[in-house]
Write a protein that holds these residues in place. Structure first.
Motif, PDB file in Angstrom:
ATOM      1  N   PHE A   1      44.538  47.537  34.722  1.00 59.15           N
ATOM      2  CA  PHE A   1      43.680  47.103  35.483  1.00 59.15           C
ATOM      3  C   PHE A   1      44.197  45.729  35.918  1.00 59.15           C
TER       4      PHE A   1
ATOM      5  N   ARG B   1      43.950  42.506  39.259  1.00 55.26           N
ATOM      6  CA  ARG B   1      43.362  41.870  40.356  1.00 55.26           C
ATOM      7  C   ARG B   1      44.574  41.537  41.405  1.00 55.26           C
TER       8      ARG B   1
ATOM      9  N   LEU C   1      39.487  44.138  42.408  1.00 52.55           N
ATOM     10  CA  LEU C   1      40.068  44.636  41.285  1.00 52.55           C
ATOM     11  C   LEU C   1      40.355  46.199  41.326  1.00 52.55           C
TER      12      LEU C   1
ATOM     13  N   GLY D   1      37.255  39.675  33.022  1.00 51.45           N
ATOM     14  CA  GLY D   1      36.801  38.925  34.353  1.00 51.45           C
ATOM     15  C   GLY D   1      36.528  37.320  34.322  1.00 51.45           C
TER      16      GLY D   1
END
Ligand code: ZN
Ligand code: ZN
Length: 170
Positions: free
Chosen positions: A110, A112, A117, A168
């Motif tokens: 994952f 950014r 995202l 996050g």
């Protein structure tokens, strides 16, 4: 003798968790591979260390761990160009299988990029060259792409925390 100044630094580095989600200390997991002190014992270990190299911007390691055929078409500049804007957030290794003549590893990563995202879901292929595990290539699976995740949703890394209190945070 003044020793106080050195201690916090070494304590920090000894306990920093590895970026590859092994729950092991970085110094006991992927760091020795990145520093060339240990060889990856299998394809999964190499995959995890390559993820750490992406997190840390160690593009030389990324380049060195490609298969020889792939390395011919790559350079540090190309790798940097593709990856500089990307902030890697979490890794989940899903499977590791020996195949002939190498191995495959399936994972989700994952990240950014430009405030958005994303999920990378990949089946990677690895081979052994001259006694070293090397990355050949990866097949992107269907659910790659933008993630719609609110700050109050649970985090994708499996921590059971809210996204805003977990990956996050930054
Ligand atoms: Zn690791
Ligand atoms: Zn998380």
């Amino acid at each position: 003798m003044v020793m106080g100044l050195l201690l916090p630094i070494s304590t920090f580095s000894m306990t920093t968790l590895c970026y590859c989600d092994s729950k092991l200390a970085f110094v006991r997991c992927c760091e020795p591979l990145l520093k060339g002190k240990l060889l990856a014992q299998n394809a999964e270990a190499l995959m995890r260390s390559r993820y750490c190299a992406y997190v840390l911007g160690d593009f030389q390691y990324i380049l060195d761990t490609y298969s020889q055929a792939k390395r011919r078409d790559l350079s540090l500049a190309v790798l940097q160009q593709d990856a500089n804007e990307t902030q890697w957030l979490a890794l989940q290794v899903e499977s590791h299988q020996l195949t002939e003549p190498g191995a495959t590893v399936q994972f989700s990563a994952f990240y950014r990029y430009d405030g958005q995202l994303y999920k990378l879901h990949e089946l990677s292929r690895f081979i052994i060259e001259e006694g070293h595990w090397r990355y050949v290539d990866g097949q992107m699976l269907d659910d790659c792409g933008k993630l719609r995740l609110g700050r109050n949703d649970s985090c994708f890394c499996g921590s059971n925390k809210k996204f805003k209190q977990c990956c996050g945070k930054n």
